[in-house]
Design a protein around this motif. Structure first.
Motif, PDB file in Angstrom:
ATOM      1  N   TRP A 115      -4.825   1.607   2.644  1.00 50.01           N
ATOM      2  CA  TRP A 115      -5.328   0.397   2.023  1.00 50.01           C
ATOM      3  C   TRP A 115      -5.222   0.529   0.517  1.00 50.01           C
ATOM      4  O   TRP A 115      -5.445   1.601  -0.046  1.00 50.01           O
ATOM      5  CB  TRP A 115      -6.791   0.149   2.403  1.00 50.01           C
ATOM      6  CG  TRP A 115      -6.972  -0.434   3.769  1.00 50.01           C
ATOM      7  CD1 TRP A 115      -7.222   0.237   4.928  1.00 50.01           C
ATOM      8  CD2 TRP A 115      -6.915  -1.820   4.118  1.00 50.01           C
ATOM      9  NE1 TRP A 115      -7.327  -0.634   5.977  1.00 50.01           N
ATOM     10  CE2 TRP A 115      -7.144  -1.910   5.511  1.00 50.01           C
ATOM     11  CE3 TRP A 115      -6.691  -2.991   3.391  1.00 50.01           C
ATOM     12  CZ2 TRP A 115      -7.150  -3.119   6.178  1.00 50.01           C
ATOM     13  CZ3 TRP A 115      -6.703  -4.199   4.061  1.00 50.01           C
ATOM     14  CH2 TRP A 115      -6.934  -4.258   5.446  1.00 50.01           C
ATOM     15  N   PHE A 175      -2.331  -3.640   2.972  1.00 44.31           N
ATOM     16  CA  PHE A 175      -2.417  -2.630   4.029  1.00 44.31           C
ATOM     17  C   PHE A 175      -1.014  -2.253   4.466  1.00 44.31           C
ATOM     18  O   PHE A 175      -0.126  -3.112   4.562  1.00 44.31           O
ATOM     19  CB  PHE A 175      -3.200  -3.168   5.230  1.00 44.31           C
ATOM     20  CG  PHE A 175      -3.187  -2.232   6.408  1.00 44.31           C
ATOM     21  CD1 PHE A 175      -3.987  -1.097   6.422  1.00 44.31           C
ATOM     22  CD2 PHE A 175      -2.359  -2.483   7.493  1.00 44.31           C
ATOM     23  CE1 PHE A 175      -3.963  -0.233   7.507  1.00 44.31           C
ATOM     24  CE2 PHE A 175      -2.334  -1.629   8.579  1.00 44.31           C
ATOM     25  CZ  PHE A 175      -3.146  -0.502   8.584  1.00 44.31           C
ATOM     26  N   ALA A 191      -7.277 -10.251  -8.292  1.00 44.05           N
ATOM     27  CA  ALA A 191      -7.689  -9.315  -7.247  1.00 44.05           C
ATOM     28  C   ALA A 191      -6.638  -9.307  -6.155  1.00 44.05           C
ATOM     29  O   ALA A 191      -6.111 -10.366  -5.783  1.00 44.05           O
ATOM     30  CB  ALA A 191      -9.049  -9.698  -6.680  1.00 44.05           C
ATOM     31  N   ARG A 192      -6.341  -8.111  -5.655  1.00 44.18           N
ATOM     32  CA  ARG A 192      -5.352  -7.978  -4.578  1.00 44.18           C
ATOM     33  C   ARG A 192      -5.807  -6.913  -3.589  1.00 44.18           C
ATOM     34  O   ARG A 192      -6.506  -5.967  -3.946  1.00 44.18           O
ATOM     35  CB  ARG A 192      -3.986  -7.589  -5.130  1.00 44.18           C
ATOM     36  CG  ARG A 192      -3.241  -8.719  -5.810  1.00 44.18           C
ATOM     37  CD  ARG A 192      -1.795  -8.363  -6.007  1.00 44.18           C
ATOM     38  NE  ARG A 192      -1.045  -9.436  -6.621  1.00 44.18           N
ATOM     39  CZ  ARG A 192       0.273  -9.416  -6.782  1.00 44.18           C
ATOM     40  NH1 ARG A 192       0.969  -8.382  -6.372  1.00 44.18           N
ATOM     41  NH2 ARG A 192       0.897 -10.426  -7.353  1.00 44.18           N
ATOM     42  N   SER A 193      -5.349  -7.086  -2.354  1.00 45.39           N
ATOM     43  CA  SER A 193      -5.613  -6.109  -1.308  1.00 45.39           C
ATOM     44  C   SER A 193      -4.400  -6.051  -0.401  1.00 45.39           C
ATOM     45  O   SER A 193      -3.780  -7.085  -0.111  1.00 45.39           O
ATOM     46  CB  SER A 193      -6.858  -6.499  -0.502  1.00 45.39           C
ATOM     47  OG  SER A 193      -7.144  -5.517   0.469  1.00 45.39           O
ATOM     48  N   ASN A 198      -6.560  -1.612  -2.953  1.00 46.24           N
ATOM     49  CA  ASN A 198      -7.376  -2.695  -3.474  1.00 46.24           C
ATOM     50  C   ASN A 198      -7.387  -2.618  -5.006  1.00 46.24           C
ATOM     51  O   ASN A 198      -7.576  -1.535  -5.580  1.00 46.24           O
ATOM     52  CB  ASN A 198      -8.811  -2.605  -2.948  1.00 46.24           C
ATOM     53  CG  ASN A 198      -8.856  -2.669  -1.437  1.00 46.24           C
ATOM     54  OD1 ASN A 198      -8.703  -3.727  -0.845  1.00 46.24           O
ATOM     55  ND2 ASN A 198      -9.063  -1.527  -0.786  1.00 46.24           N
ATOM     56  N   SER A 199      -7.175  -3.748  -5.637  1.00 46.94           N
ATOM     57  CA  SER A 199      -7.065  -3.784  -7.087  1.00 46.94           C
ATOM     58  C   SER A 199      -7.859  -4.961  -7.652  1.00 46.94           C
ATOM     59  O   SER A 199      -7.866  -6.045  -7.069  1.00 46.94           O
ATOM     60  CB  SER A 199      -5.597  -3.896  -7.511  1.00 46.94           C
ATOM     61  OG  SER A 199      -5.477  -4.025  -8.908  1.00 46.94           O
ATOM     62  N   ASP A 251       0.180  -0.713  -9.629  1.00 47.15           N
ATOM     63  CA  ASP A 251      -0.360  -2.046  -9.866  1.00 47.15           C
ATOM     64  C   ASP A 251      -0.861  -2.252 -11.290  1.00 47.15           C
ATOM     65  O   ASP A 251      -1.188  -3.368 -11.670  1.00 47.15           O
ATOM     66  CB  ASP A 251      -1.500  -2.325  -8.885  1.00 47.15           C
ATOM     67  CG  ASP A 251      -1.782  -3.804  -8.760  1.00 47.15           C
ATOM     68  OD1 ASP A 251      -0.817  -4.578  -8.643  1.00 47.15           O
ATOM     69  OD2 ASP A 251      -2.966  -4.185  -8.816  1.00 47.15           O
ATOM     70  N   ALA A 267       0.815  -1.207   0.000  1.00 46.39           N
ATOM     71  CA  ALA A 267       0.000   0.000   0.000  1.00 46.39           C
ATOM     72  C   ALA A 267       0.851   1.260   0.000  1.00 46.39           C
ATOM     73  O   ALA A 267       0.478   2.271  -0.567  1.00 46.39           O
ATOM     74  CB  ALA A 267      -0.922  -0.007   1.231  1.00 46.39           C
ATOM     75  N   THR A 318      -7.994   0.334  -9.538  1.00 45.06           N
ATOM     76  CA  THR A 318      -7.251   0.321  -8.274  1.00 45.06           C
ATOM     77  C   THR A 318      -7.710   1.489  -7.421  1.00 45.06           C
ATOM     78  O   THR A 318      -7.814   2.626  -7.904  1.00 45.06           O
ATOM     79  CB  THR A 318      -5.736   0.424  -8.524  1.00 45.06           C
ATOM     80  OG1 THR A 318      -5.307  -0.669  -9.327  1.00 45.06           O
ATOM     81  CG2 THR A 318      -4.978   0.394  -7.196  1.00 45.06           C
ATOM     82  N   ARG A 319      -7.951   1.212  -6.149  1.00 42.40           N
ATOM     83  CA  ARG A 319      -8.372   2.246  -5.191  1.00 42.40           C
ATOM     84  C   ARG A 319      -7.389   2.260  -4.027  1.00 42.40           C
ATOM     85  O   ARG A 319      -7.062   1.206  -3.468  1.00 42.40           O
ATOM     86  CB  ARG A 319      -9.785   1.965  -4.685  1.00 42.40           C
ATOM     87  CG  ARG A 319     -10.260   2.838  -3.531  1.00 42.40           C
ATOM     88  CD  ARG A 319     -10.417   4.293  -3.937  1.00 42.40           C
ATOM     89  NE  ARG A 319     -10.892   5.102  -2.821  1.00 42.40           N
ATOM     90  CZ  ARG A 319     -12.188   5.421  -2.629  1.00 42.40           C
ATOM     91  NH1 ARG A 319     -13.100   4.991  -3.478  1.00 42.40           N
ATOM     92  NH2 ARG A 319     -12.544   6.169  -1.611  1.00 42.40           N
ATOM     93  N   ARG A 320      -6.920   3.444  -3.666  1.00 43.89           N
ATOM     94  CA  ARG A 320      -5.989   3.598  -2.546  1.00 43.89           C
ATOM     95  C   ARG A 320      -6.501   4.696  -1.624  1.00 43.89           C
ATOM     96  O   ARG A 320      -6.890   5.774  -2.083  1.00 43.89           O
ATOM     97  CB  ARG A 320      -4.582   3.944  -3.034  1.00 43.89           C
ATOM     98  CG  ARG A 320      -3.968   2.882  -3.936  1.00 43.89           C
ATOM     99  CD  ARG A 320      -2.569   3.267  -4.413  1.00 43.89           C
ATOM    100  NE  ARG A 320      -2.051   2.301  -5.373  1.00 43.89           N
ATOM    101  CZ  ARG A 320      -1.377   1.209  -5.046  1.00 43.89           C
ATOM    102  NH1 ARG A 320      -1.121   0.965  -3.770  1.00 43.89           N
ATOM    103  NH2 ARG A 320      -0.945   0.374  -5.977  1.00 43.89           N
TER     104      ARG A 320
END
Length: 230
Positions: free
Chosen positions: A125, A118, A114-116, A127-128, A68, A14, A145-147
């Motif tokens: 965080w 922290f 899919a990946r996550s 999340n992809s 990512d 992250a 992708t969200r960060r």
């Protein structure tokens, strides 16, 4: 000389949320691009905007590419103006994003990843989600992708709301990255790509360290007297 950093050369964490963080680990590559550094930066052959800096906030050239969504990073050291234009006097950095073929295995019609992650450094965080499919000469891919994160902690102890402050300024940021690709390969030697790439980044800063230290108030302040008439 071209140096390629493959995908397996860096980890999905992250805290490392942009290509800027990857480039900072390699000697001779300045991701922020000061005025004296004449090198070109691009993603899939398209130039990336220059760095942005205002006060305590800054945005490096690699911050416009999400980590990512990359497949590799190519670093060309030496003159490259003939290939990349006038900005390539000192070299060039080329970011290569993923293709549908990177997810679709042989004999499969689609692929999903899919990946996550922290990071405790800034409580962030990442999340992809990436999906790809192929049919005949055509293939397509969608990636998101969200960060979300905050300021990175340090060893400071002074939390005053002025320039004496040593603890980090409060920061909240959010990044949304989108990548879409349609690939047409009519033959083994021809490949046409239609790419959509977007990155939205919102950040909120409370720059307490930029405030002036208040002057001390005397114990018995004298009242001000008027000395003129306006």
């Amino acid at each position: 000389m071209i140096r390629t950093i493959p995908r397996r050369g860096y980890r999905f964490v992250a805290k490392v949320d942009s290509a800027d963080e990857v480039l900072k680990n390699f000697t001779g590559v300045i991701a922020e691009r000061p005025p004296s550094a004449q090198f070109c930066t691009g993603a899939d052959g398209v130039r990336i905007a220059d760095s942005y800096s205002f006060g305590a906030q800054s945005q490096g050239r690699g911050d416009y590419v999400d980590l990512d969504l990359l497949k590799s990073v190519e670093i060309l050291r030496g003159p490259a103006s003939a290939l990349y234009g006038s900005d390539g006097v000192a070299g060039a950095v080329s970011f290569v994003t993923r293709d549908p073929s990177d997810l679709i295995k042989d004999g499969r019609a689609f692929g999903i990843r899919a990946r996550s992650a922290f990071s405790s450094a800034d409580e962030s965080w990442a999340n992809s989600l990436i999906g790809a499919t192929g049919f005949g000469d055509w293939s397509a891919m969608l990636a998101y992708t969200r960060r979300d994160g905050h300021e990175q902690e340090n060893r400071g102890e002074n939390a005053e709301l002025n320039s004496r402050r040593t603890v980090p300024n409060p920061t909240d940021y959010r990044t949304d990255s989108y990548l879409g690709k349609i690939v047409w390969a009519p033959s083994d030697t021809q490949r046409f790509r239609f790419t959509y790439d977007r990155l939205d980044r919102d950040a909120t800063y409370e720059v307490y360290s930029g405030r002036a230290v208040p002057l001390p108030v005397p114990p018995n302040p004298q009242p001000y007297a008027a000395t003129g008439v306006i």
